[in-house]
Enzyme design. Structure first.
Site, mmCIF file in Angstrom:
data_model
loop_
_atom_site.group_PDB
_atom_site.id
_atom_site.type_symbol
_atom_site.label_atom_id
_atom_site.label_comp_id
_atom_site.label_asym_id
_atom_site.label_seq_id
_atom_site.Cartn_x
_atom_site.Cartn_y
_atom_site.Cartn_z
ATOM 1 N N SER A 30 2.177 -3.932 7.727
ATOM 2 C CA SER A 30 0.892 -3.688 6.821
ATOM 3 C C SER A 30 -0.003 -2.774 7.744
ATOM 4 O O SER A 30 -0.111 -1.806 7.191
ATOM 5 C CB SER A 30 0.237 -5.054 6.783
ATOM 6 O OG SER A 30 -1.102 -4.720 6.019
ATOM 7 N N GLY A 39 2.762 5.574 9.701
ATOM 8 C CA GLY A 39 4.176 5.884 9.238
ATOM 9 C C GLY A 39 5.219 4.742 9.525
ATOM 10 O O GLY A 39 6.355 4.854 8.829
ATOM 11 N N ASP A 61 0.028 -7.623 0.812
ATOM 12 C CA ASP A 61 0.205 -6.349 1.271
ATOM 13 C C ASP A 61 1.880 -6.271 0.856
ATOM 14 O O ASP A 61 2.471 -6.035 2.047
ATOM 15 C CB ASP A 61 0.157 -5.629 2.512
ATOM 16 C CG ASP A 61 0.175 -4.201 2.693
ATOM 17 O OD1 ASP A 61 0.454 -3.649 1.598
ATOM 18 O OD2 ASP A 61 -0.151 -3.710 3.629
ATOM 19 N N HIS A 108 0.754 -1.102 -0.020
ATOM 20 C CA HIS A 108 -0.032 0.089 -0.152
ATOM 21 C C HIS A 108 0.921 1.257 0.021
ATOM 22 O O HIS A 108 0.418 2.199 -0.147
ATOM 23 C CB HIS A 108 -1.046 0.009 1.221
ATOM 24 C CG HIS A 108 -0.447 0.098 2.676
ATOM 25 N ND1 HIS A 108 -0.053 -0.850 3.320
ATOM 26 C CD2 HIS A 108 -0.009 1.231 3.134
ATOM 27 C CE1 HIS A 108 0.358 -0.545 4.463
ATOM 28 N NE2 HIS A 108 0.598 0.868 4.529
ATOM 29 N N SER A 142 4.243 1.794 8.351
ATOM 30 C CA SER A 142 4.017 0.908 7.279
ATOM 31 C C SER A 142 5.426 0.432 6.563
ATOM 32 O O SER A 142 6.232 1.436 6.129
ATOM 33 C CB SER A 142 3.212 1.488 6.017
ATOM 34 O OG SER A 142 1.819 1.271 6.346
#
Length: 366
Positions: A342, A325, A247, A224, A327
């Site tokens: 994720s 943040g 993801d 993402h 991720s």
């Protein structure tokens, strides 16, 4: 919004996987827990001691024990095949294997692990779970299999649509005690942050792990993130993205120096030199650009998470804290890479398993 120079330096350190920056060389692990950098050892022991109510020495013994336990679980579940029905580490890091018969129990016991007699097979639980996941997806919910209780677990949050939640409860009731419904707080959402546009596209994420293929460096990251950003400032372009469904994504890293380490946000780094699969009960840590280094326990694996943006399957659920943040950040156990961040929700965090990403892009850890 113009980022401060400090924020910019931090973000580049994360996104580059510590590459081409004046960061310390990999730190040799302390003796107490082999394979763990000093900062990781301290954070993991502190988290474990608080969670289990044990001394630091007892916590260290649990961490030292779990590597052997995971290897035993991998070996035994492969050997037993359909005669096992899940496996996990108990609260002291000891391997437990669910078995369906006396012969399997004897083999587990002979290998030094604990057999647990169960009645439901993996196939039966898979059938129940498939029936639930065949229903229309409801945002802010998860579905997972709990090897400790031998149940399929449906998690609802206080942000789950009321009608959707009612449908899931009714469907769960049809399967009796094979399904457990849990209720918690907090939306399920990818751990991404817009605003401080220090990486590109107005999005800030964190790097996963440095990898290489055909002499070229790459960073594996959350899908993402790479789906939303074409080019990462000071790093390179996104060259792969899979989200939802999975993801994971890939960033071409233009730095020639991309060491196999994870930054810990205190000047320390953790050396990473192998990839593994997370196990329920395993004590882990994660590194991300918002919350830094946090640690916890693997709660479930193979989790289906219904984000508002779509469904993602086969994630690892942990108690390690993450926030917007983080991720793409790194999930690991000592020197072993386990996943990339994720999202979060319901007091838990969710990670894409790392082996799937390495295999998908045919890259290897640096």
């Amino acid at each position: 919004m113009t980022p401060t120079s400090r924020a910019l330096r931090t973000a580049v350190a994360v996104l580059a996987g510590c590459a081409a920056l004046a960061l310390p060389a990999p730190v040799v692990a302390a003796d107490e827990v082999p394979g763990h950098a000093p900062s990781v050892e301290h954070a993991a022991l502190t988290s474990l001691a608080a969670e289990e109510g044990v001394s630091r020495a007892e916590a260290a013994e649990i961490l030292r024990r779990q590597d052997d336990g995971i290897r035993a679980l991998d070996r035994l579940t492969a050997e037993l095949g359909r005669q096992s029905a899940g496996a996990y580490l108990d609260d002291r890091g000891r391997p437990v294997v669910n078995v369906l018969g006396d012969a399997a129990a004897d083999r587990v016991r002979a290998a030094g692990a604990t057999p647990k007699r169960v009645t439901r097979t993996t196939a039966e639980l898979r059938t129940v779970r498939s029936a639930l996941e065949a229903l229309p997806a409801v945002a802010h919910t998860t579905t997972a299999t709990d090897p400790v209780t031998q149940q399929v677990v449906v998690t609802l949050t206080d942000t789950t649509d009321a009608r959707g939640a009612a449908r899931l409860r009714a469907a769960a009731a049809e399967h009796g005690d094979a399904v457990r419904v849990e209720e918690t707080h907090g939306a399920m959402s990818p751990a991404i942050r817009g605003g401080a546009a220090i990486t590109g596209g107005g999005i800030r994420c964190s790097a996963g792990f440095n990898t290489r293929k055909n002499g070229q460096n790459y960073i594996i990251d959350a899908g993402h993130c790479t789906k939303g950003v074409a080019n990462w400032s000071g790093i390179g372009p996104s060259v792969g993205a899979s989200f939802p469904g999975n993801d994971y994504g890939l960033i071409r890293n233009r730095h020639s120096n991309a060491p196999g380490v994870v930054t810990l946000y205190n000047g320390d780094v953790q050396r990473i030199d192998r990839a593994g699969a997370a196990r329920v009960g395993q004590r882990i840590c994660k590194s991300g650009s918002t919350t830094g280094l946090t640690c916890g326990t693997v709660q479930r694996t193979g989790v289906t998470v219904n984000y508002p943006q779509g469904q993602v399957r086969q994630l690892v659920q942990t108690a390690a804290r993450v926030n917007s943040g983080d991720s793409g950040g790194a999930l690991f156990d000592g020197r072993t890479a386990l996943g990339i961040t994720s999202g979060m929700g319901g007091g838990s965090s969710f990670f894409q398993p790392v082996r799937e990403v390495l295999n998908r892009y045919n890259v290897r850890l640096n």
